[in-house]
Write an enzyme that holds these catalytic residues in place. Structure first.
Site, PDB file in Angstrom:
ATOM      1  CG  ASP A  11      -0.181  -0.015   2.561  1.00 24.38           C
ATOM      2  OD1 ASP A  11       1.022  -0.390   2.579  1.00 24.38           O
ATOM      3  OD2 ASP A  11      -0.785   0.374   3.586  1.00 24.38           O
ATOM      4  CG  ASP A  16       4.247  -0.085   1.494  1.00 19.79           C
ATOM      5  OD1 ASP A  16       3.613  -1.133   1.614  1.00 19.79           O
ATOM      6  OD2 ASP A  16       4.058   0.899   2.235  1.00 19.79           O
ATOM      7  CG  ASN A  40       0.425   3.279   4.247  1.00 17.38           C
ATOM      8  OD1 ASN A  40       0.246   3.167   5.451  1.00 17.38           O
ATOM      9  ND2 ASN A  40       1.469   2.756   3.623  1.00 17.38           N
ATOM     10  CB  THR A 124       4.905  -4.136   2.513  1.00 14.89           C
ATOM     11  OG1 THR A 124       4.527  -3.718   1.199  1.00 14.89           O
ATOM     12  CG2 THR A 124       6.122  -5.034   2.434  1.00 14.89           C
ATOM     13  CG  PHE A 165      -1.821   1.033   9.565  1.00 12.17           C
ATOM     14  CD1 PHE A 165      -2.826   1.948   9.846  1.00 12.17           C
ATOM     15  CD2 PHE A 165      -1.609   0.660   8.242  1.00 12.17           C
ATOM     16  CE1 PHE A 165      -3.605   2.480   8.823  1.00 12.17           C
ATOM     17  CE2 PHE A 165      -2.385   1.190   7.216  1.00 12.17           C
ATOM     18  CZ  PHE A 165      -3.382   2.102   7.508  1.00 12.17           C
ATOM     19  CG  ASN A 166       0.526  -3.135   7.299  1.00 14.08           C
ATOM     20  OD1 ASN A 166       0.038  -2.096   6.866  1.00 14.08           O
ATOM     21  ND2 ASN A 166       1.795  -3.472   7.101  1.00 14.08           N
ATOM     22  CG  HIS A 238       7.277  -0.009   9.898  1.00 20.50           C
ATOM     23  ND1 HIS A 238       7.312  -0.270  11.244  1.00 20.50           N
ATOM     24  CD2 HIS A 238       6.789   1.263   9.787  1.00 20.50           C
ATOM     25  CE1 HIS A 238       6.852   0.777  11.920  1.00 20.50           C
ATOM     26  NE2 HIS A 238       6.539   1.715  11.054  1.00 20.50           N
ATOM     27  CG  ASP A 239       6.177  -1.736   4.660  1.00 18.90           C
ATOM     28  OD1 ASP A 239       5.766  -2.276   5.702  1.00 18.90           O
ATOM     29  OD2 ASP A 239       5.499  -0.917   4.018  1.00 18.90           O
TER      30      ASP A 239
HETATM   31  C1  BDR Z   1       2.893  -0.245   8.515  1.00 18.35           C
HETATM   32  O1  BDR Z   1       1.855   0.702   8.298  1.00 18.35           O
HETATM   33  C2  BDR Z   1       2.151   1.498   7.182  1.00 18.35           C
HETATM   34  O2  BDR Z   1       1.921   2.858   7.457  1.00 18.35           O
HETATM   35  C3  BDR Z   1       3.578   1.228   6.791  1.00 18.35           C
HETATM   36  O3  BDR Z   1       3.712   1.295   5.372  1.00 18.35           O
HETATM   37  C4  BDR Z   1       3.846  -0.155   7.330  1.00 18.35           C
HETATM   38  O4  BDR Z   1       3.512  -1.143   6.374  1.00 18.35           O
HETATM   39  C5  BDR Z   1       3.536   0.039   9.859  1.00 18.35           C
HETATM   40  O5  BDR Z   1       2.598  -0.076  10.898  1.00 18.35           O
HETATM   41 CA    CA Z   2       3.019  -0.562   4.059  1.00 16.22          CA
END
Ligand code: BDR
Ligand code: CA
Length: 315
Positions: A11, A16, A40, A124, A165-166, A238-239
């Site tokens: 996203d 990502d 996102n 991701t 979040f994901n 993160h990703d």
């Molecule tokens: C995740 O949430 C998104 O905002 C980032 O791209 C990452 O995949 C982190 O919580």
């Molecule tokens: Ca992401």
């Protein structure tokens, strides 16, 4: 040696995008397709960003628009982290490659069933596309070698006290994936909040001196501002961990656990719960990534960016 066939599903999203920088730069990976998912930002925005990133990096594998919304949960977007466009910051090229007019899950099923080797999926974003693939095309399950994802965390959340979040975005999709029996590598907040890129790192990244490095530095200059306001020491990128956990496992600490997804819970919906002590009596279903050598992470980004030396597109 045969290349590993992989699917990028995200996203985008700054992190990502950087995950895809790593994936395209690694000669051992063969990117067979790329799909967007709502997360996102809206699906229109993440799809447009996916196409612009692929153009920037020269990823000419088939690209498809994925799920418009989570399976049942209400959509939430993350403009505070990624801006209104979902990829605010430096100017980007317009899409140069076509968008396939086929549902993402159908293209995923085709790519996987036609592959001679098991395919690795790198999700991701929210797990909506992957869950729908498993529900609509369960016959391809056997040919998915691993799902190496960014999401969750075994000690804490970010958007909710216990939910990242994901996973929070589409807990039912996550439940489907974690119950699939497919080997899972989970890069949750345990590791990704240690995968920090700090302002001190940016000159070194820009110093690689090519177009991709200039834009990655620009993404980071945008992406670190919000986390710095809320107490991080830089941008938690993160990703890319989802990709690197497969390509460079030596820079991580990992441990196998049984992990399940909390679907109820007044305060804990969307949590990834690890059975640390084996109390549930279930076999581990997930390799949980817990730590990263941050210095080596930056070194690997520099190395990956050099793969783009001599590659430049019109912006
Ligand atoms: C995740 O949430 C998104 O905002 C980032 O791209 C990452 O995949 C982190 O919580
Ligand atoms: Ca992401």
């Amino acid at each position: 040696m045969n290349k590993i066939p992989v699917i990028l599903d995200g996203d985008p999203g700054h992190d990502d995008a950087i995950a895809w920088v790593f994936a395209k730069a690694d000669p051992r990976l063969d990117i067979r397709m790329v799909s967007s998912v709502a997360g996102n930002q809206t699906i229109e925005k993440t799809t447009y960003n996916m196409r612009r990133i692929c153009t920037l990096l020269g990823i000419d594998a088939p690209q498809v628009r994925g799920a418009v919304r989570p399976v049942t949960a209400d959509p939430v977007t993350a403009g505070n982290w990624h801006g209104e466009s979902g990829l605010d910051g430096p100017a980007m090229p317009e899409p140069a490659y076509p968008l396939e007019e086929i549902p993402a899950v159908d293209l995923m099923a085709k790519v996987i069933s036609e592959s001679e080797e098991p395919v690795i999926i790198f999700p991701t974003g929210p797990l909506t596309n992957v869950a729908e693939l498993l529900m609509i095309h369960p016959e391809v399950k056997e040919k998915i070698g691993r799902i190496s994802l960014m999401g969750g965390g075994v000690t804490h959340g970010n958007w909710k006290p216990a939910a990242e979040f994901n996973i929070m975005e589409d807990p039912e999709a996550a439940w489907t994936v974690f119950h699939s029996g497919i080997p899972i590598t989970m890069c949750g907040l345990d590791v990704t909040e240690k995968a920090i890129m700090q302002p001190d790192d940016f000159p070194r990244i820009r110093g690689v001196g090519n177009q991709a490095a200039e834009i990655v530095a620009g993404w980071l200059e945008f992406f670190y501002r919000y986390p710095m306001q809320i107490g991080y020491t830089g941008a938690p990128v993160h990703d890319p961990c989802a990709v690197l956990a497969v390509t460079h496992p030596e820079i991580f600490t990992m441990k196998d656990y049984y992990v399940d997804i909390e679907l109820g819970g007044e305060y804990t919906r969307g949590a990834t719960v690890a059975d640390f002590k084996g109390g549930l009596g279930k076999e581990p279903n997930t390799t949980v990534v817990l730590d990263i050598d941050r210095e080596k992470y930056i070194d690997l980004l520099i190395e990956a960016l050099h793969a783009y030396d001599g590659w430049e597109v019109a912006i």
